[in-house]
Design a protein around this motif. Structure first.
Motif, PDB file in Angstrom:
ATOM      1  N   ILE A 148     -52.649  34.168  22.004  1.00  0.00           N
ATOM      2  CA  ILE A 148     -52.528  32.988  21.143  1.00  0.00           C
ATOM      3  C   ILE A 148     -53.409  31.862  21.647  1.00  0.00           C
ATOM      4  O   ILE A 148     -54.049  31.170  20.856  1.00  0.00           O
ATOM      5  CB  ILE A 148     -51.056  32.553  21.046  1.00  0.00           C
ATOM      6  N   SER A 149     -53.491  31.683  22.954  1.00  0.00           N
ATOM      7  CA  SER A 149     -54.343  30.615  23.480  1.00  0.00           C
ATOM      8  C   SER A 149     -55.821  30.912  23.264  1.00  0.00           C
ATOM      9  O   SER A 149     -56.630  29.991  23.156  1.00  0.00           O
ATOM     10  CB  SER A 149     -54.059  30.381  24.962  1.00  0.00           C
TER      11      SER A 149
ATOM     12  N   LEU B 255     -56.008  30.627  19.024  1.00  0.00           N
ATOM     13  CA  LEU B 255     -55.666  29.308  18.493  1.00  0.00           C
ATOM     14  C   LEU B 255     -55.539  28.285  19.620  1.00  0.00           C
ATOM     15  O   LEU B 255     -54.434  27.864  19.970  1.00  0.00           O
ATOM     16  CB  LEU B 255     -54.353  29.378  17.708  1.00  0.00           C
TER      17      LEU B 255
ATOM     18  N   GLN C  21     -56.065  25.216  19.601  1.00  0.00           N
ATOM     19  CA  GLN C  21     -55.541  23.927  19.168  1.00  0.00           C
ATOM     20  C   GLN C  21     -54.017  23.896  19.177  1.00  0.00           C
ATOM     21  O   GLN C  21     -53.419  22.834  19.063  1.00  0.00           O
ATOM     22  CB  GLN C  21     -56.074  23.546  17.783  1.00  0.00           C
ATOM     23  N   VAL C  22     -53.373  25.049  19.333  1.00  0.00           N
ATOM     24  CA  VAL C  22     -51.911  25.121  19.368  1.00  0.00           C
ATOM     25  C   VAL C  22     -51.421  25.197  20.808  1.00  0.00           C
ATOM     26  O   VAL C  22     -50.662  24.355  21.264  1.00  0.00           O
ATOM     27  CB  VAL C  22     -51.403  26.336  18.550  1.00  0.00           C
TER      28      VAL C  22
ATOM     29  N   ALA D  96     -47.142  21.740  16.962  1.00  0.00           N
ATOM     30  CA  ALA D  96     -47.836  22.886  17.555  1.00  0.00           C
ATOM     31  C   ALA D  96     -46.879  23.744  18.373  1.00  0.00           C
ATOM     32  O   ALA D  96     -47.028  24.968  18.421  1.00  0.00           O
ATOM     33  CB  ALA D  96     -48.991  22.396  18.430  1.00  0.00           C
TER      34      ALA D  96
END
Length: 112
Positions: A17-18, A21, A23-24, A92
């Motif tokens: 996920i990092s 995305l 930005q999350v 987020a």
């Protein structure tokens, strides 16, 4: 499933996920992701049941949607505890907790 395998699966989910995305959720490396997954497992085992019990009336009124808020708050708590793991705001954190749950579930199905 043993705890350490679940931690590794969650760490892979955090890294994925990092990477996809940033930005999350961001993790500064594999060790930060492993630490975040470990602390998240402990927080989910110890703090989450207490939060769910204390907010049960709100959870019932919102038909369970408040559990997303609880998961987001726990992810923010983990980001405060673990250096190198960052969540970019509360919204987020809620989105990240949903994504983390989904990716972790998919990876768990692949491991079993």
């Amino acid at each position: 499933m043993p705890f350490f395998i679940r931690v590794i699966v969650n760490a892979v989910a955090i890294l994925l996920i990092s990477y996809l995305l940033p930005q999350v959720v961001t993790a500064d490396g594999v060790m930060a992701a492993l630490a975040a997954a470990f602390v998240l497992g402990l927080v989910n085992a110890v703090v989450r049941p207490l939060f769910v019990l204390l907010t049960l009336p709100i959870t019932v009124v919102t038909l369970g949607a408040f559990l997303l808020v609880i998961n987001g708050l726990l992810l923010v708590l983990v980001s405060y505890i673990v250096p190198g793991f960052h969540v970019n705001g509360f919204l987020a954190a809620v989105v990240g907790s949903v994504l983390l749950s989904a990716v972790s579930w998919i990876l768990t199905m692949m491991v079993q």
